[in-house]
Structures are given as structure tokens and as C-alpha cells.
Design a protein around this motif. Sequence first.
Motif, PDB file in Angstrom:
ATOM      1  N   LYS A  86       0.858  -1.184   0.000  1.00 42.65           N
ATOM      2  CA  LYS A  86       0.000   0.000   0.000  1.00 42.65           C
ATOM      3  C   LYS A  86       0.893   1.232   0.000  1.00 42.65           C
ATOM      4  O   LYS A  86       1.300   1.715   1.052  1.00 42.65           O
ATOM      5  CB  LYS A  86      -0.908   0.015   1.232  1.00 42.65           C
ATOM      6  CG  LYS A  86      -1.979  -1.024   1.224  1.00 42.65           C
ATOM      7  CD  LYS A  86      -2.897  -0.826   2.399  1.00 42.65           C
ATOM      8  CE  LYS A  86      -4.000  -1.864   2.385  1.00 42.65           C
ATOM      9  NZ  LYS A  86      -4.938  -1.665   3.494  1.00 42.65           N
ATOM     10  N   PRO A  87       1.204   1.759  -1.179  1.00 46.97           N
ATOM     11  CA  PRO A  87       2.077   2.939  -1.227  1.00 46.97           C
ATOM     12  C   PRO A  87       1.437   4.148  -0.556  1.00 46.97           C
ATOM     13  O   PRO A  87       0.238   4.380  -0.662  1.00 46.97           O
ATOM     14  CB  PRO A  87       2.252   3.196  -2.723  1.00 46.97           C
ATOM     15  CG  PRO A  87       1.843   1.946  -3.393  1.00 46.97           C
ATOM     16  CD  PRO A  87       0.856   1.278  -2.505  1.00 46.97           C
ATOM     17  N   LYS A  88       2.282   4.915   0.132  1.00 46.88           N
ATOM     18  CA  LYS A  88       1.816   6.117   0.813  1.00 46.88           C
ATOM     19  C   LYS A  88       1.706   7.251  -0.197  1.00 46.88           C
ATOM     20  O   LYS A  88       2.231   7.180  -1.304  1.00 46.88           O
ATOM     21  CB  LYS A  88       2.793   6.488   1.918  1.00 46.88           C
ATOM     22  CG  LYS A  88       2.901   5.427   2.979  1.00 46.88           C
ATOM     23  CD  LYS A  88       3.914   5.819   4.016  1.00 46.88           C
ATOM     24  CE  LYS A  88       4.061   4.716   5.057  1.00 46.88           C
ATOM     25  NZ  LYS A  88       5.120   5.003   6.007  1.00 46.88           N
ATOM     26  N   THR A  89       1.041   8.320   0.221  1.00 51.63           N
ATOM     27  CA  THR A  89       0.893   9.476  -0.664  1.00 51.63           C
ATOM     28  C   THR A  89       2.242  10.143  -0.933  1.00 51.63           C
ATOM     29  O   THR A  89       2.430  10.725  -1.998  1.00 51.63           O
ATOM     30  CB  THR A  89      -0.081  10.502  -0.062  1.00 51.63           C
ATOM     31  OG1 THR A  89       0.366  10.864   1.241  1.00 51.63           O
ATOM     32  CG2 THR A  89      -1.480   9.928   0.023  1.00 51.63           C
ATOM     33  N   GLU A  90       3.191  10.021   0.000  1.00 54.41           N
ATOM     34  CA  GLU A  90       4.533  10.563  -0.226  1.00 54.41           C
ATOM     35  C   GLU A  90       5.228   9.832  -1.372  1.00 54.41           C
ATOM     36  O   GLU A  90       5.952  10.430  -2.159  1.00 54.41           O
ATOM     37  CB  GLU A  90       5.395  10.466   1.041  1.00 54.41           C
ATOM     38  CG  GLU A  90       4.924  11.316   2.186  1.00 54.41           C
ATOM     39  CD  GLU A  90       3.868  10.625   3.056  1.00 54.41           C
ATOM     40  OE1 GLU A  90       3.718   9.382   2.965  1.00 54.41           O
ATOM     41  OE2 GLU A  90       3.193  11.334   3.809  1.00 54.41           O
ATOM     42  N   PHE A  91       4.992   8.522  -1.444  1.00 57.56           N
ATOM     43  CA  PHE A  91       5.580   7.730  -2.528  1.00 57.56           C
ATOM     44  C   PHE A  91       4.992   8.157  -3.870  1.00 57.56           C
ATOM     45  O   PHE A  91       5.721   8.314  -4.852  1.00 57.56           O
ATOM     46  CB  PHE A  91       5.330   6.236  -2.299  1.00 57.56           C
ATOM     47  CG  PHE A  91       5.784   5.369  -3.434  1.00 57.56           C
ATOM     48  CD1 PHE A  91       7.123   5.066  -3.607  1.00 57.56           C
ATOM     49  CD2 PHE A  91       4.873   4.861  -4.352  1.00 57.56           C
ATOM     50  CE1 PHE A  91       7.553   4.283  -4.655  1.00 57.56           C
ATOM     51  CE2 PHE A  91       5.287   4.078  -5.408  1.00 57.56           C
ATOM     52  CZ  PHE A  91       6.630   3.781  -5.557  1.00 57.56           C
ATOM     53  N   ILE A  92       3.694   8.369  -3.908  1.00 57.55           N
ATOM     54  CA  ILE A  92       3.043   8.787  -5.149  1.00 57.55           C
ATOM     55  C   ILE A  92       3.553  10.160  -5.573  1.00 57.55           C
ATOM     56  O   ILE A  92       3.827  10.396  -6.759  1.00 57.55           O
ATOM     57  CB  ILE A  92       1.508   8.773  -4.975  1.00 57.55           C
ATOM     58  CG1 ILE A  92       1.036   7.326  -4.791  1.00 57.55           C
ATOM     59  CG2 ILE A  92       0.813   9.405  -6.162  1.00 57.55           C
ATOM     60  CD1 ILE A  92      -0.411   7.177  -4.442  1.00 57.55           C
ATOM     61  N   ALA A  93       3.732  11.067  -4.615  1.00 54.29           N
ATOM     62  CA  ALA A  93       4.279  12.388  -4.933  1.00 54.29           C
ATOM     63  C   ALA A  93       5.725  12.285  -5.418  1.00 54.29           C
ATOM     64  O   ALA A  93       6.137  13.004  -6.336  1.00 54.29           O
ATOM     65  CB  ALA A  93       4.189  13.291  -3.715  1.00 54.29           C
ATOM     66  N   PHE A  94       6.484  11.370  -4.833  1.00 52.16           N
ATOM     67  CA  PHE A  94       7.872  11.153  -5.265  1.00 52.16           C
ATOM     68  C   PHE A  94       7.926  10.653  -6.704  1.00 52.16           C
ATOM     69  O   PHE A  94       8.712  11.139  -7.520  1.00 52.16           O
ATOM     70  CB  PHE A  94       8.554  10.159  -4.322  1.00 52.16           C
ATOM     71  CG  PHE A  94       9.805   9.558  -4.872  1.00 52.16           C
ATOM     72  CD1 PHE A  94      10.950  10.325  -5.026  1.00 52.16           C
ATOM     73  CD2 PHE A  94       9.841   8.230  -5.240  1.00 52.16           C
ATOM     74  CE1 PHE A  94      12.109   9.768  -5.533  1.00 52.16           C
ATOM     75  CE2 PHE A  94      10.985   7.668  -5.753  1.00 52.16           C
ATOM     76  CZ  PHE A  94      12.133   8.440  -5.900  1.00 52.16           C
ATOM     77  N   VAL A  95       7.080   9.687  -7.038  1.00 59.54           N
ATOM     78  CA  VAL A  95       7.041   9.149  -8.405  1.00 59.54           C
ATOM     79  C   VAL A  95       6.635  10.227  -9.394  1.00 59.54           C
ATOM     80  O   VAL A  95       7.226  10.364 -10.469  1.00 59.54           O
ATOM     81  CB  VAL A  95       6.091   7.927  -8.488  1.00 59.54           C
ATOM     82  CG1 VAL A  95       5.895   7.481  -9.924  1.00 59.54           C
ATOM     83  CG2 VAL A  95       6.622   6.776  -7.658  1.00 59.54           C
TER      84      VAL A  95
END
Length: 147
Positions: A86-95
Motif C-alpha cells: 500500500k504505497p503512501k501518498t509521499e511515494f506517489i508524490a515522489f514518483v
Amino acid sequence: MSSRFRRPILLAACLVAFASLSATPARADRCSDIASQLKNQVDGLKVGITAANIIYLSHPMAKEMSLGCPNRKYSNELYVKADSRKPKTEFIAFVAGAAALVFTLPKDELLKGVSNCFSRMGIFRGDDVSIRYRRLDAIAISRGLDQ
């Protein structure tokens, strides 16, 4: 033919061959330039080895990360795998931020696209839905040659 005429023809052929080889674009250099730009603009990103037209990258937020150099199917590809299912929103922003640098597009548009992609894969909804495959925790973003 006498040797007097062969030398100028051979010299001209060598010059033409050298000129055609020197005019070919250096795709790997362009890809390594993108990787160094990512390294300079994203904190904590490290550039690894290059193998088979792929530059391997590492970052604390990603389990796996690579930059695919141009080939017959796409101009560039960014592959990022999350640490958890379950990727965090920080991971999505990083990508989205890394993809914005690779593809020179606005981060807002890529953030919307990346979050839509993860939500369509069923990561954020439904443990109660039985599916054949486990949840996906990676994303690959690429741009076709015609774009």
C-alpha cells in the motif's frame, strides 16, 4: 584501375563513413544526462550501474527504481517499485516528481495520472475482492516514440 585513382576514392569513402558515424545521436549520453539531472534535483537519489539500456537508481522511498533509455518501443521509461503493498501518498508524490523531471511535464498532471493509475489497480480499495493476482506495488511510466 591504377593505384593513382584508388587512393582518392578510398580516402573519400573513409571520410564519408567517418562523417556518417559521427553524426549519429548518442542516446545513452542523453539518458545518462537525465539520470544525473534526477540525481541533482531529487534528494537521496543515487545512480547505479547501467546494463542493457537501463540505468538502475536507488532511493529510500523505493524498493526498486530504474530509468529505461530510448529503444524501439518508447523514448524513456521510469520504473518505481514501492516498499509496501500500500504505497503512501509521499511515494506517489515522489514518483510524480521524478516522472516530471524525466518527461519534462508539469508535476500536477503527473500526480493526477500516477494516483489514478494506482487507484485503478485496486491498491487503495478492496481487500474483500478476490482476484487472481496480488496487489501491484510498482508503476512504470513511459512515453511512446510518437509523443
